[in-house]
Scaffold this active site. Structure first.
Site, mmCIF file in Angstrom:
data_model
loop_
_atom_site.group_PDB
_atom_site.id
_atom_site.type_symbol
_atom_site.label_atom_id
_atom_site.label_comp_id
_atom_site.label_asym_id
_atom_site.label_seq_id
_atom_site.Cartn_x
_atom_site.Cartn_y
_atom_site.Cartn_z
ATOM 1 N N GLY A 194 17.413 -10.770 3.595
ATOM 2 C CA GLY A 194 16.539 -11.474 2.644
ATOM 3 C C GLY A 194 15.327 -12.091 3.299
ATOM 4 O O GLY A 194 14.641 -12.922 2.714
ATOM 5 N N ALA A 195 15.032 -11.690 4.546
ATOM 6 C CA ALA A 195 13.922 -12.295 5.286
ATOM 7 C C ALA A 195 12.677 -11.412 5.273
ATOM 8 O O ALA A 195 11.706 -11.700 5.950
ATOM 9 C CB ALA A 195 14.338 -12.565 6.730
ATOM 10 N N SER B 118 17.840 -3.936 4.462
ATOM 11 C CA SER B 118 18.358 -2.844 3.628
ATOM 12 C C SER B 118 18.017 -1.481 4.232
ATOM 13 O O SER B 118 18.872 -0.592 4.290
ATOM 14 C CB SER B 118 17.847 -2.957 2.190
ATOM 15 O OG SER B 118 16.462 -3.119 2.160
ATOM 16 N N ASP C 12 9.548 1.016 4.874
ATOM 17 C CA ASP C 12 10.629 0.409 5.661
ATOM 18 C C ASP C 12 11.532 1.478 6.270
ATOM 19 O O ASP C 12 11.915 1.402 7.446
ATOM 20 C CB ASP C 12 11.473 -0.525 4.787
ATOM 21 C CG ASP C 12 10.623 -1.563 4.086
ATOM 22 O OD1 ASP C 12 9.452 -1.742 4.474
ATOM 23 O OD2 ASP C 12 11.128 -2.185 3.135
ATOM 24 N N THR D 75 0.831 -1.210 0.000
ATOM 25 C CA THR D 75 0.000 0.000 0.000
ATOM 26 C C THR D 75 0.864 1.258 0.000
ATOM 27 O O THR D 75 0.397 2.323 -0.380
ATOM 28 C CB THR D 75 -0.909 0.022 1.246
ATOM 29 O OG1 THR D 75 -0.116 -0.319 2.389
ATOM 30 C CG2 THR D 75 -2.046 -0.981 1.111
HETATM 31 C C1 GLA Z 1 9.017 -4.018 0.721
HETATM 32 C C2 GLA Z 1 9.206 -2.566 0.298
HETATM 33 C C3 GLA Z 1 8.194 -1.663 0.988
HETATM 34 C C4 GLA Z 1 6.781 -2.194 0.835
HETATM 35 C C5 GLA Z 1 6.714 -3.683 1.170
HETATM 36 C C6 GLA Z 1 5.357 -4.267 0.883
HETATM 37 O O1 GLA Z 1 9.317 -4.166 2.065
HETATM 38 O O2 GLA Z 1 10.495 -2.138 0.610
HETATM 39 O O3 GLA Z 1 8.300 -0.361 0.476
HETATM 40 O O4 GLA Z 1 6.286 -1.937 -0.463
HETATM 41 O O5 GLA Z 1 7.673 -4.422 0.482
HETATM 42 O O6 GLA Z 1 4.397 -3.746 1.727
#
Ligand code: GLA
Length: 392
Positions: free
Chosen positions: A132-133, A138, A182, A37
């Site tokens: 990678g989890a 990152s 994130d 979203t």
């Molecule tokens: C990854 C991306 C985020 C988000 C999620 C899905 O973590 O880095 O920006 O789009 O996927 O919600």
């Protein structure tokens, strides 16, 4: 006992023969609800986790930037002047440096574009955020690096601005077309709270999760199926969302409501419609989860988590058998709710469970994975933790 913080300092000392000017860290995140979203200008509800990435950083006077990490052999070193020639990475190409180094170097590049300048730096990175989890290892690298350079270069940027710097690195230096959830979670996290973020305005409000008070725990079930968002599926989903918004004649799917879905179905092909339906209903589920948490507490959000997983599995099609197995097994063993978390195509699922059930659910999920011939999952509990900070 060594910690990621002491590992970062030891690596710095080994690299430079001196002690760092300081240590900065930023956490990974779990998303409670609101998946795919963020890049649709919608709502998300992530929280920072106790797992963190540490950057031990010192200045140098030759205008060069060197990054080293405990998870790779070689340091990468370039001149600060060169950064503007290395990035942005053209769409569809590999970064000009090893991918892991593109995260911190991309942060320095994005800071330069925001007007920040300063001396050369050595950056030594260590982390206990699983890579990678789907737990934003990152964003943790970006957050630690951005916080360090913001201080050392006296850039004076606030947390939201640093989150944008991190996303720019990820999008344009690494080449992963991700949203801003994130980085915002990693910068703004606070103990015991989730961050209710409006990804259009970037307004962020803390929401108490109250898991411990309710006698509950949040279990992370890392399937160990590695995902990468710089390739394939993630970008395709994003393109489908943009297509859906264009067909509906709106800037983004944020502007489509659950009541508009019947009309949407008649206007687009089935796959695009299902992608749209996921995002539109997921936005509503985030709003419902925030309201339910505030009014009734964590015990009442289980159905919303389960509905979110079903939507990602059936409409957005980003789950994998390992994630479905983790979710189904947790639910069959008494979880109040469970869903995959993060971008999908691998990574981790979460389950909201009784504190007393942690061992039983862990054992049941581990046994189910063995029975299906999947690699052993990595299962642990998390509590909402603090965001990026200077540690020393
Ligand atoms: C990854 C991306 C985020 C988000 C999620 C899905 O973590 O880095 O920006 O789009 O996927 O919600």
């Amino acid at each position: 006992m060594t910690t990621p913080a002491s590992d970062a300092v030891a690596l710095f000392e080994q690299l430079t023969g001196s002690t760092p000017a300081g240590v900065w860290s930023a956490p990974g995140r779990v998303n409670l609800i609101g998946e795919h979203t963020d890049y649709n200008d919608g709502f998300v509800l992530p929280f920072a986790i106790p797992h963190r990435t540490y950057a031990a950083v010192g200045t140098r006077d030759d205008g060069r930037i060197r990054v080293a990490s405990t998870f790779t052999h070689d340091a990468v070193e370039v001149s600060l002047n060169e950064l503007q020639t290395l990035f942005p990475t053209p769409t569809g190409s590999e970064p000009a440096v090893e991918e892991w180094a593109a995260y911190p170097l991309g942060v320095a590049w994005a800071l330069q574009l925001a007007g920040a300048t300063g001396t050369g730096v050595d950056i030594a990175i260590a982390s206990d955020v699983p890579v990678g989890a789907g737990l934003s290892s990152s964003a943790a690298i970006e957050g630690a690096t951005a916080s360090a350079l913001n201080d050392l270069w006296n850039a004076g940027l606030d947390r939201t601005a640093l989150a944008r710097i991190g996303r720019r690195s990820e999008n344009e230096a690494v080449g992963a077309p991700t949203g801003i959830m994130d980085q915002m979670a990693s910068m703004l996290g606070e103990a015991d709270s989730a961050i209710f973020l409006d990804c259009r305005s970037l307004d962020a409000n803390l929401v108490s999760v109250g898991v411990a008070e309710a006698g509950l725990a949040i279990l992370v079930m890392d399937t160990r199926v590695k995902h990468a968002h710089s390739t394939g599926g993630y970008g395709e989903r994003r393109a489908a969302c943009e297509r859906g918004a264009a067909i509906m004649g709106v800037p983004s799917l944020r502007d489509v409501s659950v009541d508009d879905l019947a009309r949407a179905e008649g206007l687009m092909d089935d796959v695009t419609f299902r992608r749209v339906r996921h995002v539109v209903t997921e936005n509503q589920r985030v709003l419902d989860t925030v309201q339910t948490l505030r009014e009734n507490g964590a015990r009442s959000i289980g159905d919303l988590l389960v509905a979110s997983h079903a939507s990602m599995r059936d409409d957005f099609e980003i789950s994998v058998p390992e994630l479905d197995t983790a979710v189904e097994t947790a639910l069959a063993n008494g979880a109040i709710g469970a869903r995959m978390t993060g971008g999908g195509f691998g990574g981790a699922a979460i389950a909201l469970i009784e504190q007393s059930a942690v061992q039983d659910v862990t054992d049941a999920v581990t046994a189910a994975f063995a029975e299906k011939g999947f690699a052993a999952p990595n299962i642990f509990t998390v509590t909402p933790a603090d965001g990026a900070r200077r540690d020393s």
